[in-house]
Design a protein around this motif. Structure first.
Motif, mmCIF file in Angstrom:
data_model
loop_
_atom_site.group_PDB
_atom_site.id
_atom_site.type_symbol
_atom_site.label_atom_id
_atom_site.label_comp_id
_atom_site.label_asym_id
_atom_site.label_seq_id
_atom_site.Cartn_x
_atom_site.Cartn_y
_atom_site.Cartn_z
ATOM 1 N N ARG A 167 0.826 -1.213 0.000
ATOM 2 C CA ARG A 167 0.000 0.000 0.000
ATOM 3 C C ARG A 167 0.859 1.263 0.000
ATOM 4 N N GLU A 322 -0.332 -0.309 6.109
ATOM 5 C CA GLU A 322 -0.601 0.903 5.339
ATOM 6 C C GLU A 322 -0.566 2.186 6.165
ATOM 7 N N PHE B 44 -10.236 -3.619 -5.607
ATOM 8 C CA PHE B 44 -10.349 -2.746 -4.428
ATOM 9 C C PHE B 44 -11.799 -2.730 -3.968
ATOM 10 N N LEU B 135 0.239 -5.069 -6.445
ATOM 11 C CA LEU B 135 -0.504 -4.175 -5.566
ATOM 12 C C LEU B 135 0.118 -2.782 -5.495
ATOM 13 N N ASN B 139 -2.114 0.080 -6.972
ATOM 14 C CA ASN B 139 -2.637 0.885 -5.859
ATOM 15 C C ASN B 139 -2.151 2.329 -5.950
ATOM 16 N N HIS B 140 -0.840 2.489 -6.106
ATOM 17 C CA HIS B 140 -0.296 3.847 -6.072
ATOM 18 C C HIS B 140 -0.796 4.700 -7.226
ATOM 19 N N LEU B 143 -4.558 5.432 -7.211
ATOM 20 C CA LEU B 143 -4.858 6.425 -6.173
ATOM 21 C C LEU B 143 -4.649 7.846 -6.687
ATOM 22 N N PHE B 333 -4.684 3.448 -0.990
ATOM 23 C CA PHE B 333 -5.611 2.786 -1.907
ATOM 24 C C PHE B 333 -5.590 1.312 -1.539
ATOM 25 N N GLY B 335 -6.278 -1.695 -2.503
ATOM 26 C CA GLY B 335 -6.368 -2.854 -3.378
ATOM 27 C C GLY B 335 -5.824 -4.120 -2.717
#
Lengths: 490, 490
Positions: A167, A322, B44, B135, B139-140, B143, B333, B335
């Motif tokens: 994350r 996270e 997500f 991920l 995710n990054h 986001l 985020f 996910g």
């Protein structure tokens, strides 16, 4: 600190600059002021999360960047393609040689608002060019080290493992975030690359997918115990902690013991931590496994850890993800990089940036920082920002005063004054050797213990004193008065 | 998309794995299940900031990682040094050859909770090993692209520039954050390296330090106008916007015009935006510079932009920094990457992860996603998650239903069904070509326009339908019932 292993992470980050640093460089050169010697300070204005201190981190990566600073032919060609630069400037970049002096507070020290963590002295073009990398490096790692310090202090003597890579905000968020988390007090990371790069312990056992792969949870645990008989730690919440995971774990632990192995313990990643860990602890004890540890890892932060420990949750170790790796509650560390002086004919001329927001007004001049300790207790009393040429004579009493409420004074007698910063580059040459990450973690722990409890307090801590010497204070208020008079007539 | 320039950013991120992916790999191999074919979904559960949609991003970096996936001798030696792995497993890694199938939703699409953005099919060891990188990458960037989309939509036809590198969470936070910000709608970035790597526009002019370097602000502006006569944009808040910066800017603009150049405009980085920009606009207009633009850049986000525009602030362009590059209001985020099926004798066997938190229960099986559009309006109605073998016949009516409140049904007649995902790797070989970042930005804009206004609403948007086909729904509830019965007796 170089890794013992080749990690193929040797990136060139020279071009990680805000474009205006280059357009300004171009203009400095055009205007003939590129070689003008200037001083920049990097500092921050506020401790995140309402805490009492930050933990300095990121110096080693700043060093790596500065050692590698050079423009390739492709860099220059790219800049030419933007149409914004003179050939003279592009030629300057092609022959760029770093020649600045750099001072920094070593990693691991508790640091406080408004003190210059890093100072750069050098030609205007060069010192300006470093802005983005000084900031992103120190801002990011100091943010995460500070968050980790909060979390680890709440966890007390229980270990905290950094589990957040997935994350993180990008790969470096994961890699250098893990590094900073260990500096702040984490015992290990799940990030294998960070373990390899920084020689820090790595840890991790199984995911839900291990359990799901098998037709039954019991079968999955048995398979795991065969692969890791002496380090068997199983995840017990894939289906149902109390009705499935826990009894299956105990069954496998007994089988392990029959074969001459002791189990390591269990991990829970969901559900009510306090309720479940009490039940699990009791069951493990009753089954004859009082040494089996309980690891918890579900969206933890310092507040949840504090609460569940107060409720009597039975936990040996935390995996924090996270909320640590992104410093979720306050994910921006607001460090700034400001011009504070220029040199003219060898004299340092202070410069100021004024703002209607008083806290945004800079402290002008080339400065150094003393940390003042009470001699007997070895506890820090204040940081004193002095002019670079001032020297504190410990044999004489020292009067410090609040820079805003100047009538608030304190005279110290039995004190030690330690310089907080080290020079890390001298005329562009590295003159400092970074300790290992584990050494920095131990150093940080020792330095935090040199702070009074009221500064370390979790909420509403005492504001640690960061004062200005009379000389620095006078220079600042002379400049403020000058501009105030200039504008008051308009 | 390869850059036209050599950016020396070719890192090997193979070792950026959570350590448990390796201990599990070791155990898979020991237990003889390493080659077991499994399916993992990345998805997500919630749109950040209470928004109605996310913008998919990061696929190109996922591809780069997968193409480069291999273990060096140093990687293997490091793993050996941890004492956690068998020589058999280390030998497997030394001869590792990626052989998975991977499907992903292309970058730029609006995406919604619970649909598999990425699916990986392959041997258990390999598919497990990708978890962290799938991920952190998706995710990054998703986001930041999502945050940028919110900010740019509020800014309307005014341009938004990404200015946040210095406060990003690490170098990649800045680099790939800038990439994602442009995918989400930003017109440019201040990050020069990102501009070079992704062929996206870069922008930036001067900092306060430029003004501070000179003995007077007027002198500083004049020097700037000489260096950039045709792109003269000056920062007017170093000392005092209305009493110093603005009159000095106008003086220099007039001098510029006398020499045959038109000024670009001014930037303000502090103070009350609405009040100052109205005053500045009026003064610039009255002085004969109605085309001079006003750029604003002080801790902006979508809420501040919305408010100041509603108050009548006079702004042409926004520079957005820390609150975009860190997605400050919601920096995580969430996910996840979950095992959803295994293969036995060529048959796909769905697997489920159960949780007391209903939204954490997975959708089992190997699936694909149709996006259903209303034919005339070309607006999206719903996404339908089907079994991989199902095919929608557009000539027949299609009944969709809510996966929780199953009596809520809707029968569609005049619709188009478009498959949302592309296969990006086939047995380990790349079979997809990424568009350029600017192409992705344009695609994203067009795809967002295919959503109904109520889904795009800033607050309390309509929940876009993500439904399950009867086949997927049945498979899920069969598994849920099976485990529920198994535990109800305990």
């Amino acid at each position: 600190m170089e890794s013992r292993f080749d990690v193929r992470n040797d990136r060139d980050l020279t071009m990680l600059v805000d474009f205006y640093e280059l357009t300004m460089g171009n203009s400095y050169l055009e205007e003939g002021v590129g070689d003008q010697i200037v001083y920049f300070d990097m500092y921050f204005r506020r401790v995140p999360d309402g805490g009492g201190y930050c933990i300095m981190a990121g110096v080693d990566q700043l060093i790596e960047y500065l050692e590698d600073l050079r423009f390739t032919e492709d860099d220059v060609n790219y800049l030419r393609s933007t149409g914004q630069f003179s050939e003279k400037f592009l030629d300057y970049l092609a022959h760029f040689k770093f020649s600045c002096d750099v001072w920094a507070i070593p990693e691991g020290y508790p640091v406080f608002p408004n003190e210059p963590l890093v100072t750069v002295r050098g030609p205007a073009i060069q010192a300006q060019l470093l802005e983005t990398m000084v900031l992103v490096t120190i801002n990011h790692q100091t943010l995460i080290a500070t968050k980790a310090s909060r979390i680890c202090r709440v966890a007390g003597n229980r270990s905290v493992m950094e589990f957040g890579s997935r994350r993180a905000q990008g790969y470096d968020g994961a890699i250098y975030g893990a590094r900073a988390a260990v500096i702040g007090g984490c015992s290990a990371t799940a990030n294998t690359l960070a373990g390899m790069m920084f020689d820090i312990p790595v840890s991790g056992t199984m995911a839900h997918s291990w359990v799901q792969l098998y037709d039954s949870e019991l079968e999955a645990f048995r398979a795991w115990s065969r692969a890791y008989p002496d380090q068997c730690l199983v995840l017990i919440d894939t289906y149902n902690v109390l009705k499935s995971g826990l009894p299956n774990a105990i069954k496998v632990f007994k089988e392990l013991r029959d074969k001459g192995h002791e189990p390591l313990g269990i991990r829970i990643d969901s559900g009510d931590i306090t309720y479940l860990t009490k039940k699990v602890r009791k069951a493990l004890d009753e089954a004859g496994f009082p040494k089996a540890i309980i690891v918890i890892s579900n969206s933890l932060d310092e507040h949840i850890i504090k609460d569940v420990l107060a409720e009597g949750a039975q936990i040996n170790s935390f995996g924090v993800g996270e909320r640590l790796i992104t410093a979720r509650s306050e994910p921006v560390f607001g460090g700034v990089y400001k011009l504070v002086a220029i040199e003219k004919e060898g004299n340092v001329i202070p410069r100021i940036k004024i703002s209607e927001n008083e806290e945004k007004i800079t402290n002008p001049g080339f400065k150094k920082i003393y940390r003042i300790y009470e001699k007997g207790a070895d506890k820090a009393i204040a940081d004193l920002i002095c002019d670079s040429e001032e020297v504190i004579d410990e044999s004489k009493p020292l009067t410090i005063f609040d820079p805003v409420y100047t009538w608030k004074k304190k005279t110290l007698k039995n004190y030690k004054a330690e310089l907080l910063r080290k020079q890390i580059f001298k005329t562009g040459e590295l003159c400092y050797e970074s300790p290992s990450v584990v050494e920095i973690r131990n150093f940080a722990k020792a330095q935090v213990e040199r702070q009074w409890a009221e500064v370390l307090r979790f909420e509403n801590p005492h504001n640690y004193y960061v004062d200005l010497s009379p000389k620095v204070w006078n220079a600042k208020f002379e400049l403020l008065n000058k501009y105030s008079e200039e504008f008051s007539g308009k």
